[in-house]
Write an enzyme that holds these catalytic residues in place. Sequence first.
Site, PDB file in Angstrom:
ATOM      1  N   TYR A  24      67.986  45.744  25.441  1.00  0.00           N
ATOM      2  CA  TYR A  24      66.593  46.114  25.733  1.00  0.00           C
ATOM      3  C   TYR A  24      66.247  46.076  27.227  1.00  0.00           C
ATOM      4  O   TYR A  24      65.140  46.443  27.603  1.00  0.00           O
ATOM      5  CB  TYR A  24      65.645  45.149  25.005  1.00  0.00           C
ATOM      6  N   HIS A  29      59.322  48.727  27.438  1.00  0.00           N
ATOM      7  CA  HIS A  29      58.688  47.531  26.862  1.00  0.00           C
ATOM      8  C   HIS A  29      59.054  46.257  27.635  1.00  0.00           C
ATOM      9  O   HIS A  29      58.410  45.230  27.466  1.00  0.00           O
ATOM     10  CB  HIS A  29      59.150  47.389  25.406  1.00  0.00           C
ATOM     11  N   TYR A  74      61.648  37.793  20.167  1.00  0.00           N
ATOM     12  CA  TYR A  74      61.311  39.214  20.258  1.00  0.00           C
ATOM     13  C   TYR A  74      59.822  39.380  20.530  1.00  0.00           C
ATOM     14  O   TYR A  74      59.027  38.465  20.340  1.00  0.00           O
ATOM     15  CB  TYR A  74      61.757  39.956  18.987  1.00  0.00           C
ATOM     16  N   ASN A  76      57.212  40.728  19.233  1.00  0.00           N
ATOM     17  CA  ASN A  76      56.134  40.451  18.269  1.00  0.00           C
ATOM     18  C   ASN A  76      55.973  38.963  17.966  1.00  0.00           C
ATOM     19  O   ASN A  76      55.064  38.573  17.235  1.00  0.00           O
ATOM     20  CB  ASN A  76      56.347  41.250  16.975  1.00  0.00           C
ATOM     21  N   ASP A 101      53.717  46.118  29.578  1.00  0.00           N
ATOM     22  CA  ASP A 101      53.671  47.578  29.611  1.00  0.00           C
ATOM     23  C   ASP A 101      52.383  48.061  28.949  1.00  0.00           C
ATOM     24  O   ASP A 101      51.876  47.428  28.034  1.00  0.00           O
ATOM     25  CB  ASP A 101      54.887  48.168  28.896  1.00  0.00           C
TER      26      ASP A 101
END
Length: 197
Positions: A24, A29, A74, A76, A101
Amino acid sequence: MTNDLPGAGEQVLLAGLGNPGPRYAGNRHNVGFMVLDELASRLGGKFKAHKSGAEIIEGRLGDRKVVLAKPRSYMNLSGGPIVGAARFYKVDASGLVVIHDELDVDYGSLRLKLGGGDNGHNGLRSITKSFGTKEYFRVRFGVGRPPGRMDAADFVLKDFSTTERRELPLNVDRCADAVEELVSRGLTAAQNAYHGS
């Protein structure tokens, strides 16, 4: 505006949002992590694992004590590690600055604010739920809207385009400057300096 300067207490908690791991690292993000990495290089520190579930650096920006925090969870689930770090360092929501972001801001533009909704951002939703308040500072790094009919969730989990990457180091550097301005001089000064350009 009252509470223009983050943190009535000694320290300010600067939380950058992203997803952990190399897969990632270059995603839109993850720009919050990128800005924190720039601030870390200015502090001359290295992130270390902390019992809160975040990677942490302690240091000073100007005359303010700051704690940089990158959740190891992560996106969330960002709220748990960030509230854990806040409790450990005795920082309440008024001393929290979240760098993330933002789809509704053009690429390369910055918007700073106190409070507000999460606008579909899972990291912000998790933080608001964990803290029980929306009243924390946000530094919103514009990534723009997805092209055509691309789903927003897919768009933010893609790397910046070749064109965007050319300007990315400059934009990350500028966002780090805006965070420093917010911490040292307050929200109004930072908005005046960074909203126009």
